[in-house]
Write a protein that holds these residues in place. Structure first.
Motif, PDB file in Angstrom:
ATOM      1  N   GLN B  50      44.960  64.145  34.087  1.00 28.26           N
ATOM      2  CA  GLN B  50      44.927  63.137  35.149  1.00 28.26           C
ATOM      3  C   GLN B  50      45.711  61.892  34.751  1.00 28.26           C
ATOM      4  O   GLN B  50      46.476  61.320  35.536  1.00 28.26           O
ATOM      5  N   VAL B  51      45.498  61.445  33.516  1.00 27.64           N
ATOM      6  CA  VAL B  51      46.178  60.218  33.069  1.00 27.64           C
ATOM      7  C   VAL B  51      47.686  60.415  33.093  1.00 27.64           C
ATOM      8  O   VAL B  51      48.431  59.606  33.667  1.00 27.64           O
ATOM      9  N   GLY B  57      55.418  59.343  34.856  1.00 31.73           N
ATOM     10  CA  GLY B  57      56.524  59.171  33.911  1.00 31.73           C
ATOM     11  C   GLY B  57      57.426  60.378  33.855  1.00 31.73           C
ATOM     12  O   GLY B  57      57.176  61.407  34.504  1.00 31.73           O
ATOM     13  N   TRP B  58      58.482  60.218  33.096  1.00 30.86           N
ATOM     14  CA  TRP B  58      59.382  61.352  32.897  1.00 30.86           C
ATOM     15  C   TRP B  58      58.638  62.440  32.119  1.00 30.86           C
ATOM     16  O   TRP B  58      57.621  62.183  31.468  1.00 30.86           O
ATOM     17  N   ALA B  63      54.627  64.054  28.121  1.00 33.65           N
ATOM     18  CA  ALA B  63      54.284  64.886  26.963  1.00 33.65           C
ATOM     19  C   ALA B  63      53.879  64.013  25.774  1.00 33.65           C
ATOM     20  O   ALA B  63      52.936  64.320  25.027  1.00 33.65           O
ATOM     21  N   ASP B  64      54.584  62.904  25.627  1.00 31.77           N
ATOM     22  CA  ASP B  64      54.297  61.975  24.533  1.00 31.77           C
ATOM     23  C   ASP B  64      52.881  61.419  24.652  1.00 31.77           C
ATOM     24  O   ASP B  64      52.105  61.394  23.684  1.00 31.77           O
ATOM     25  N   VAL B  65      52.541  60.975  25.863  1.00 35.84           N
ATOM     26  CA  VAL B  65      51.210  60.413  26.100  1.00 35.84           C
ATOM     27  C   VAL B  65      50.147  61.497  25.933  1.00 35.84           C
ATOM     28  O   VAL B  65      49.092  61.273  25.320  1.00 35.84           O
ATOM     29  N   ALA B  66      50.431  62.679  26.492  1.00 34.01           N
ATOM     30  CA  ALA B  66      49.459  63.776  26.391  1.00 34.01           C
ATOM     31  C   ALA B  66      49.185  64.114  24.931  1.00 34.01           C
ATOM     32  O   ALA B  66      48.021  64.267  24.516  1.00 34.01           O
ATOM     33  N   LEU B  99      48.126  51.239  33.641  1.00 31.17           N
ATOM     34  CA  LEU B  99      48.661  50.433  32.537  1.00 31.17           C
ATOM     35  C   LEU B  99      49.723  51.196  31.758  1.00 31.17           C
ATOM     36  O   LEU B  99      50.727  50.619  31.323  1.00 31.17           O
ATOM     37  N   LEU B 100      49.486  52.484  31.585  1.00 32.88           N
ATOM     38  CA  LEU B 100      50.495  53.284  30.877  1.00 32.88           C
ATOM     39  C   LEU B 100      51.798  53.366  31.668  1.00 32.88           C
ATOM     40  O   LEU B 100      52.890  53.319  31.084  1.00 32.88           O
ATOM     41  N   ARG B 101      51.663  53.499  32.997  1.00 28.64           N
ATOM     42  CA  ARG B 101      52.881  53.555  33.819  1.00 28.64           C
ATOM     43  C   ARG B 101      53.702  52.280  33.651  1.00 28.64           C
ATOM     44  O   ARG B 101      54.916  52.316  33.461  1.00 28.64           O
ATOM     45  N   ARG B 102      53.015  51.152  33.690  1.00 32.35           N
ATOM     46  CA  ARG B 102      53.738  49.880  33.489  1.00 32.35           C
ATOM     47  C   ARG B 102      54.378  49.826  32.105  1.00 32.35           C
ATOM     48  O   ARG B 102      55.517  49.381  31.939  1.00 32.35           O
TER      49      ARG B 102
END
Lengths: 118, 622
Positions: B50-51, B57-58, B63-66, B99-102
């Motif tokens: 979900q996040v 993001g691209w 993938a980086d965040v996951a 916040l992550l999107r920003r």
């Protein structure tokens, strides 16, 4: 008791930089360090920690690397030179703020045992 | 797990960058693949997915965040901690994703963020412009002009003559409707505005018979016109036309309010009708001369020149009308001499000579006394007043603009034009600037017009131009708020004066020669023989200030000028007056009004051997 959101918004990045000043850490480790070193006062919401780290990285105050040597990948963050300079400046600012608050009696009253002012 | 190439800075990890570096666009596992291959329990997998999906993001960013969140939750579970506790400590998914999107956007390179910044800048700029425009519109539409001075009274005071005992205007007013009625009866509706106007007809041209029939119907009115023209004063008071006046000139349109008066300056609708009356007199003169009735022709010429004197006023438009009538009268005299000279006996010729001499003695200069006041009146009605002589254009200019630009009698503009008006108004000259430009323009015309034309320099002529400089160069928008209000053509008005003076002097000299021949049975040897008995003052060549040249060629007189090149060529070559060069052009002019190159040489002014169509005339002068 946790720090109010507004106060945390200003203190959070400084606190993260300060924790990273000693050594590099991965995300969960950082969360735990912040909580344990502040008796839980700076137990940062984990959902906000990672965006905070991304922002610090965008500002080049921290740098990250993936480490695969521990069996599974972990992303480690370390403070950069620019981050150290920022931390030094922020530290001075916080000290000045503390002095000001002390002069106003905010800190001394806050440090009094409960009921002392009654 | 696979390393999502974390060592590259974000700007170098864009999909395009990866592609350029020879890699595949999707060289790393997707976030979903990473989550699927993890050992996380389902509820934590769901949180991670979900996040990352909500970040938008691209692929590699997700993938980086996951990867990082998977590591985070795996660490939490090893504490030990239940999945529910780990999920609870993580916090709100939506907040994290936002916040992550920003943060992702901040980490991306400047090239990616530039359009976003640009868009933001544009939005801010538009907002600022909208606010500024709003303020401008409030000023434009919200303020009212300060009409503090009664300029109309000042203009009336310029005339400063008491109302004449026997004004001519009421007589004209009584005669004008019958003239219009005769036109409606005998002329086709479109003839008045065409070159086939029966009132301009000659005995060889179309319309002559129709004009003659019409003249019979208005014989009484023509007598009224002649009697009115003999009176000293017209007696029209500016801005005081009543219903009878309006009816006489064929309009029911009421006189405009103060603003309309101010710019239409000042209602002078009788001028056009009086000019038409003069054309009737000219037509009558030609028909009379053709019948051999020189006396009537002379009376008609006197009347035309009399109307010219009556209509001259303090406004330039009045002066131009007056000059046009003088030109009409003098051309008519030359026309009669050319065609029916034998009709003019000594008495008729003397009457015409006397009328021409009186006309040439008048002050023909262009003056802007009333126009200056009219300009100031217009300004006080459409500009704001800062108390120091300056101000900006106001909404009160809009009805005026609508009327002037589109002939829209309702005085309204379209919505877009009204919306755009404040912006266009701000580009218009301010009150002081417009006034100063106006004054510079009319000062120059008056200054040059006051001097004899033969003393003009090339710079003088050029400064007059075909028309004086516009106040603005704002293109062809219908909202050229000031430009179209005062697009001065007064520079060329200064050129009218010497042209008319030249016409008058040619006619005076030709009539003097005609009278000399009637009295002595032969043409004079030269112009000097005519002065002063037949010509009280010499006729002047407008190009050098010397007497107009007069010679006898093949037993017939020739009046000629040195021409705009200001060089006396001794009649060689002598350009035919019927050529394009015959029209009076300012000194130093290289081309005629049609842009054709003017030939160098002297110019034959009379007799006019060809008409405007180039047809040979049959001069009645031998």
């Amino acid at each position: 008791m946790q720090i109010e959101v507004e106060l945390m918004r200003g203190a959070g990045p400084v606190a993260v930089l300060k924790v990273l000043e000693r050594r590099e850490m991965y995300g969960y480790e950082l969360v735990e360090a912040l909580a344990s070193r502040t008796d839980g006062l700076l137990r940062m919401g984990q959902s906000t920690l990672y965006p905070l780290l991304y922002n610090l990285e965008a500002k080049e105050l921290v740098a990250s690397r993936w480490n695969h040597t521990e069996g599974r990948p972990r992303k480690y963050y370390r403070i950069t030179t620019k981050g150290k300079e920022k931390l030094a400046a922020a530290t001075k600012g916080w000290r000045d703020m503390a002095k000001a608050m002390e002069a106003l009696g905010v800190l001394s009253e806050a440090l009094q045992p409960r009921g002392a002012l009654a | 797990m696979t390393n999502p190439s974390p060592s590259l800075p974000m700007s170098e990890r864009s999909p395009l960058c990866r592609l350029l570096r020879g890699g595949r666009l999707h060289s790393t596992p997707s976030a979903a693949e990473l989550v699927a291959s993890s050992e996380l329990p389902p509820e934590l997998r769901a949180i991670v997915l979900q996040v990352v999906r909500r970040t938008g993001g691209w692929r590699f960013e997700q993938a980086d965040v996951a990867q990082e969140l998977i590591a985070h939750f795996e660490d939490a579970l090893r504490q030990p901690m239940t999945p529910t506790e780990a999920a609870a400590r993580f916090g709100d998914v939506a907040t994290a994703a936002k916040l992550l999107r920003r943060a992702m956007h901040r980490k991306r390179g400047l090239a990616w963020r530039a359009p976003s910044f640009a868009l933001r800048a544009v939005v801010i700029a538009i907002a600022c412009i909208a606010v500024a425009y709003g303020a401008l519109a409030v000023h434009f539409y919200g303020r009212s002009p300060n009409i503090a001075t009664d300029y109309l009274a000042q203009i009336r005071a310029l005339a400063s003559t008491s109302q004449p005992v026997d004004p001519a205007w009421p007589r004209y007013r009584a005669a004008l409707p019958a003239l219009r009625g005769a036109e409606a009866t005998h002329f086709r509706g479109d003839e008045r505005l065409s070159h086939l106007d029966p009132l301009d007809a000659t005995d060889a041209g179309p319309g002559w018979d129709a004009a003659e029939a019409a003249l019979r119907d208005v014989d009484a009115e023509l007598r009224v016109l002649r009697s009115a023209a003999a009176l000293p004063s017209l007696g029209v008071v500016l801005g005081q036309f009543d219903d009878a006046d309006r009816a006489s000139i064929g309009t029911t349109t009421a006189q405009g309010d103060g603003l309309q008066q101010a710019v239409d300056w000042i209602p002078l609708p009788h001028l056009g009708e009086l000019r038409r009356a003069a054309q009737w007199l000219a037509c009558d003169a030609r028909h009379a001369a053709a019948r051999g009735d020189g006396a009537t022709a002379a009376k008609d010429v006197e009347a035309i020149l009399g109307i010219a004197g009556q209509t001259r006023g303090e406004f330039v438009v009045e002066q131009l009308h007056s000059l046009a009538l003088l030109a009409l009268g003098s051309s008519l005299v030359l026309d009669i001499l050319d065609r029916w000279g034998s009709a003019l006996d000594a008495d008729a010729s003397a009457r015409i000579a006397s009328a021409l001499d009186a006309a040439v003695d008048r002050d023909l200069r262009i003056r802007f006394a009333a126009d200056r006041l009219a300009f100031l009146d217009t300004q006080q009605r459409i500009y704001s007043d800062d108390g120091a002589g300056d101000g900006r254009l106001l909404h009160t200019a809009l009805p005026l603009a609508a009327t002037r630009w589109s002939g829209n009698a309702s005085g309204s503009l379209g919505g877009i034009e009204q919306l755009a008006a404040p912006a266009l108004a701000i580009t218009a000259p301010g009150r002081r600037e417009a006034r100063e430009k106006f004054e510079r323009s009319v000062d120059a015309v008056e200054r040059i017009s006051a001097r004899p034309v033969w003393t003009w320099t090339k710079e003088d002529v050029e400064s007059l131009g075909p028309r004086t400089q516009k106040l603005t160069d704002s293109g062809t928008s219908p909202l050229q708020l000031v430009d179209d209000l005062w697009s001065f053509q007064w520079g060329s008005s200064a050129l009218v004066v010497p042209a008319v003076r030249q016409h008058l002097d040619i006619a005076r000299l030709a009539v003097a020669a005609h009278r000399y021949r009637l009295g002595r049975g032969a043409w004079p040897d030269g112009a000097q023989a005519l002065v002063p008995a037949y010509l009280p003052t010499p006729a002047i060549d407008m190009y050098d200030g010397k007497p107009l040249r007069f010679s006898i060629r093949d037993g017939a007189p020739v009046i000629w000028s040195i021409g705009p090149d200001r060089h006396d060529d001794g009649m060689s070559p002598l350009l035919d007056q019927a050529s394009e060069s015959v029209r009076w052009v300012p000194p130093f002019e290289q081309v005629d009004r049609n842009g054709a190159q003017l030939p160098h040489g002297d110019i034959r002014l009379w007799p006019r051997l060809k008409d405007s169509a180039g047809t040979d005339r049959s001069p009645d002068r031998q």
